[in-house]
Write an enzyme that holds these catalytic residues in place. Structure first.
Site, PDB file in Angstrom:
ATOM      1  N   ASP A  81      -5.398  -7.375  -5.319  1.00 33.62           N
ATOM      2  CA  ASP A  81      -5.593  -8.569  -4.502  1.00 33.62           C
ATOM      3  C   ASP A  81      -5.951  -9.779  -5.345  1.00 33.62           C
ATOM      4  OD1 ASP A  81      -5.036  -8.029  -1.784  1.00 33.62           O
ATOM      5  OD2 ASP A  81      -6.695  -6.611  -1.796  1.00 33.62           O
ATOM      6  N   HIS A 117       0.800  -1.227   0.000  1.00 33.04           N
ATOM      7  CA  HIS A 117       0.000   0.000   0.000  1.00 33.04           C
ATOM      8  C   HIS A 117       0.825   1.265   0.000  1.00 33.04           C
ATOM      9  CE1 HIS A 117      -3.249  -2.813   0.404  1.00 33.04           C
ATOM     10  NE2 HIS A 117      -3.938  -1.856  -0.179  1.00 33.04           N
ATOM     11  N   CYS A 125     -10.484  -1.067 -10.286  1.00 38.16           N
ATOM     12  CA  CYS A 125      -9.801  -0.020  -9.519  1.00 38.16           C
ATOM     13  C   CYS A 125      -8.458  -0.487  -8.994  1.00 38.16           C
ATOM     14  CB  CYS A 125     -10.688   0.481  -8.385  1.00 38.16           C
ATOM     15  SG  CYS A 125     -11.085  -0.799  -7.204  1.00 38.16           S
ATOM     16  N   GLU A 137     -12.319  -9.232  -5.615  1.00 42.73           N
ATOM     17  CA  GLU A 137     -10.867  -9.275  -5.421  1.00 42.73           C
ATOM     18  C   GLU A 137     -10.359 -10.579  -4.821  1.00 42.73           C
ATOM     19  OE1 GLU A 137      -9.481  -5.951  -3.077  1.00 42.73           O
ATOM     20  OE2 GLU A 137     -11.098  -6.091  -1.640  1.00 42.73           O
TER      21      GLU A 137
END
Ligand code: PEP
Ligand code: MG
Length: 757
Positions: free
Chosen positions: A624, A359, A671, A600
């Site tokens: 993911d 992240h 996304c 995901e």
């Protein structure tokens, strides 16, 4: 056996240089195996295996004896990549005699390769006079030893002679490309709190201030220990009381305190001086034969960490001055580390841990800060204040660049700036293919800074607002009202464009400092919706805050992360309706927003239709989805080579999702980071994704590519790519399609091309 293995590895890990590493290995292995010779040969740049350390052969031969691959017995071990165990070495056809070693005395030979990342780095050899084969247990011990030491040797080799970093220009360290772009700037080290091994080497001018920091910190710890002893008075036995007194004594001027003060007077910061003195003492204790004394190493380390924590506190009070072009480097950086640097000064980021889809890398991409992740060998503690070049395309860091390297990268920087400026002209044009197929380009946000950037770049909406980021920047859960204000800001900034707010997605590599989740397997554990459904009070207050924030704007969409089954989705929907009803009862004028679910995890791919029946939109979290489909931890640099978002299996899943969503008439977007890859964007459009949501930095690049191609071209490309069986072939095919269409300038395929060796 296990105990000697453990101790050798521990000692080697604490060694300061490659030379020390090798000397410890040969000495300890020889004595553990009770043999007469132990030597290490390492591969040099000419691919020869050179004797680097020995116990038992003549010391003069170190650095002189060298064998090419498959030359001599060492070469045979290296080329066959397996052990060679001989009772009479001289009778082997490949035996080669080196008189300078004095090895004619030794008949038997056991050599095992030292292999790291599939590369034979060297050979570990033991020899003895008696003509006998080493037995199975001995061979197994040496193989185990070598496997354990390979990583340490590779690291020590890569970091090189640490002491000469600074004199050595262009030391290059490889990691994983984290965020594209190039930065040239000055390194600022971020040290984790109280970690003695991560304190940067720092020279200081104000010696008196450092001495003062030291004395205050020592006093603070003495005070803590005295308090603790008083509190435990009745529970401590005599030995324990003696131990506490010994700690207090160690902190005195006559002991550790005095040693550290001397080091500070030679010009080092109090933190660095303290950490070095403590680590030296820890090393001495760890080497002791007596088990009780050996155990004391951890006490010294603990005492050292306590004082270090105070030292770090005192110097952080003295405000940090960030250089104009700061390159932040640290073992594991967090969102709040980035937040501490003024945005206009943060030029680049280097993290030793993590990978391209961690992240922190995603955040860096959304801010457009060139980043290298997983630079495991970077000796970051030695680089404070040094000039670094961060090559975020290749995933490489150069320390103290020469003029040639610097000007190579300066040229790339200039070209990048030109490209960004030239793309400005399409900012307000629609994103459509040449034959007018419209694709919506949305952005992923989380910080105020990336929201501003997104609007400037002409984003049509927010496809993913990561609400966990504002949660991460605090030291407790934000209240409902605090959340409402943050969300309102986001919704207002984009209104009337839609803003998709994802409910709290913590766990995995996203930890809240005030809500630690410690698990052996965090990516398969308590993550995303699993946490919030177990804590409906957190979920409800978040949803209420979102709904209240949307009053009068009505541009909110709510999205649920990590859903792996229908019941989870149904409970979450029920809670959202409950929050909505409550607010109506409380007289808020809120509208029920569209609710969507992320696809995901692999299970969700096969339940797209079931999910679609229950929600208003779907959005694919390809970051993911890729890690779960390929079973590759997105945060682990060791397997970064296996993380392929364009793996044929991922592409097939993406096609299935788009097809099933279409059959249910539910809009589907993507996304994950894949959406912001200009080459992948062509495929996603061909698959039928209605909108692509990406980091703001890439938005105009993607738009410029999509405006230059036709639907026919992208469909043709997709058809072609779907016949390929591996990710490299897919990448190559896309690269050549890019070149053919004259689009290469948008993507940099080789940032090191043309760089002098
Ligand atoms: C994803 O997994 O692709 C995604 C968008 O969510 P995150 O990266 O925050 O896990
Ligand atoms: Mg995700």
């Amino acid at each position: 056996m296990l105990e000697s293995l453990r101790r050798i590895v521990q000692e080697v890990n604490a060694a300061a240089s490659l030379g020390d590493v090798l000397n410890i290995i040969v000495a300890r292995v020889r004595s553990s195996m009770n043999t007469e010779v132990c030597s290490v040969y390492l591969r040099n740049d000419q691919q020869e295996y050179v004797l680097m350390a020995t116990e038992g052969l003549r010391a003069e031969s170190i650095g002189k004896v060298a064998m090419a691959k498959s030359q001599g017995l060492v070469g045979v071990v290296a080329s066959r990549e397996e052990p060679l165990n001989l009772d009479d070495a001289a009778s082997h056809p490949k035996y080669q005699y080196f008189p300078e070693t004095g090895e004619e005395l030794f008949n038997s030979f056991l050599g095992v390769p030292i292999v790291h990342n599939r590369q034979v780095l060297g050979v570990l050899v033991v020899q003895q006079e008696t003509k006998r084969r080493f037995d199975e247990a001995e061979e197994a011990f040496l193989v185990t030893m070598s496997a354990q030491l390979a990583g340490v040797i590779a690291h020590a080799e890569a970091t090189g002679g640490l002491a000469d970093i600074g004199q050595r220009a262009d030391a290059r360290f490889l990691g994983v490309a984290g965020a594209p772009g190039v930065a040239i700037g000055q390194c600022v080290v971020v040290s984790p709190l109280a970690d003695l091994n991560a304190v940067p080497v720092q020279r200081v001018r104000d010696i008196d201030q450092e001495l003062q920091f030291l004395s205050e910190s020592l006093d603070a710890v003495k005070h803590d220990i005295t308090k603790l002893t008083e509190k435990l008075e009745t529970h401590l036995n005599k030995e324990e009381r003696i131990l506490f007194d010994a700690y207090l004594g160690m902190l005195d001027d006559a002991s550790l305190g005095g040693e550290v003060a001397d080091k500070i007077r030679s010009g080092f910061s109090a933190q660095y001086a303290w950490s070095q003195v403590i680590l030296e003492h820890v090393a001495v204790f760890s080497r002791m034969e007596d088990a009780y004394l050996r155990e004391r190493a951890s006490d010294v380390r603990d005492l050292g960490s306590r004082v270090l924590a105070y030292l770090q506190q005192s110097s952080s009070l003295a405000e940090r001055d960030y250089p104009e072009r700061t390159i932040l480097a640290g073992e594991e950086l967090t969102a709040s580390n980035l937040g501490e640097v003024p945005v206009d000064k943060l030029a680049g980021i280097v993290s030793l841990r993590g990978s391209s889809n961690s992240h922190i890398a995603i955040l860096a991409r959304s801010l457009g800060i060139p980043t290298v992740m997983g630079a495991v060998d970077l000796p970051f503690t030695h680089l404070e204040g040094h000039t670094l070049v961060v090559d975020g395309y290749r995933g490489a860091v150069y320390s103290d660049p020469s003029e040639r390297v610097r000007s190579h990268y300066q040229e790339i920087l200039n070209e990048d700036k030109q490209l960004v400026a030239s793309l400005e002209s399409i900012k307000d044009l629609p994103c459509e293919t040449v034959d007018r197929q419209r694709v919506e380009l949305w952005v992923n946000t989380g910080l105020v800074a990336d929201a501003m950037l997104s609007i400037e770049r002409g984003a049509e909406g927010v496809g993913l607002y990561r609400t966990e980021i504002p949660f991460m920047l605090r030291d407790r859960f934000p209240s409902e009202e605090e959340q409402r204000q943050v969300y309102r800001q986001q919704l207002e900034a984009f209104a009337p464009r839609p803003v998709t707010m994802r409910t709290l997605d913590i766990g995995g590599d996203k930890a809240l400092p005030y809500f630690p989740i410690s698990e052996d397997n965090p990516f398969l554990g308590w993550r995303g919706i699993r946490v919030t459904l177990d804590h409906p009070e957190i979920f409800l207050s978040q949803v209420r805050a979102m709904l209240k924030a949307s009053e009068g704007l009505n541009n909110l969409r709510i999205m649920l992360p990590m859903v792996s089954n229908v019941p989870e989705l149904e409970v979450a929907l029920m809670l959202i309706y409950r929050a909505y009803d409550e607010l109506l009862e409380e007289s808020y004028k809120v509208k029920m927003p569209p609710v969507g679910v992320m696809i995901e995890v692999p299970a969700a791919v096969y339940q797209v239709k079931d999910f679609a029946e229950r929600v208003d939109f779907l959005s694919v979290g390809s970051n993911d989805l890729t890690q779960y489909l390929l079973a590759v931890d997105r945060n682990n640099p060791r397997v970064a080579d296996l993380y392929h978002s364009l793996h044929p299996a991922v592409l097939k899943a993406l096609v299935t999702i788009a097809k099933d969503a279409r059959s249910e008439n539910v809009p589907v977007s993507i996304c994950g980071e894949l959406a912001g890859d200009p080459a992948a964007a062509m495929l996603l459009v061909a698959m039928g994704y209605n909108s692509l949501s990406m980091n703001a930095t890439n938005l105009l690049k993607v738009k410029s590519v999509l405006r230059a191609v036709s639907s026919e071209q992208v469909h043709h490309l997709l058809k072609d790519v779907m016949t390929l069986s591996d990710a490299d072939s897919v990448n190559r095919r896309l690269e050549s399609a890019f070149k053919r269409a004259g689009l290469s300038r948008v993507m940099r395929f080789d940032s090191e091309a043309g760089l002098p060796n």
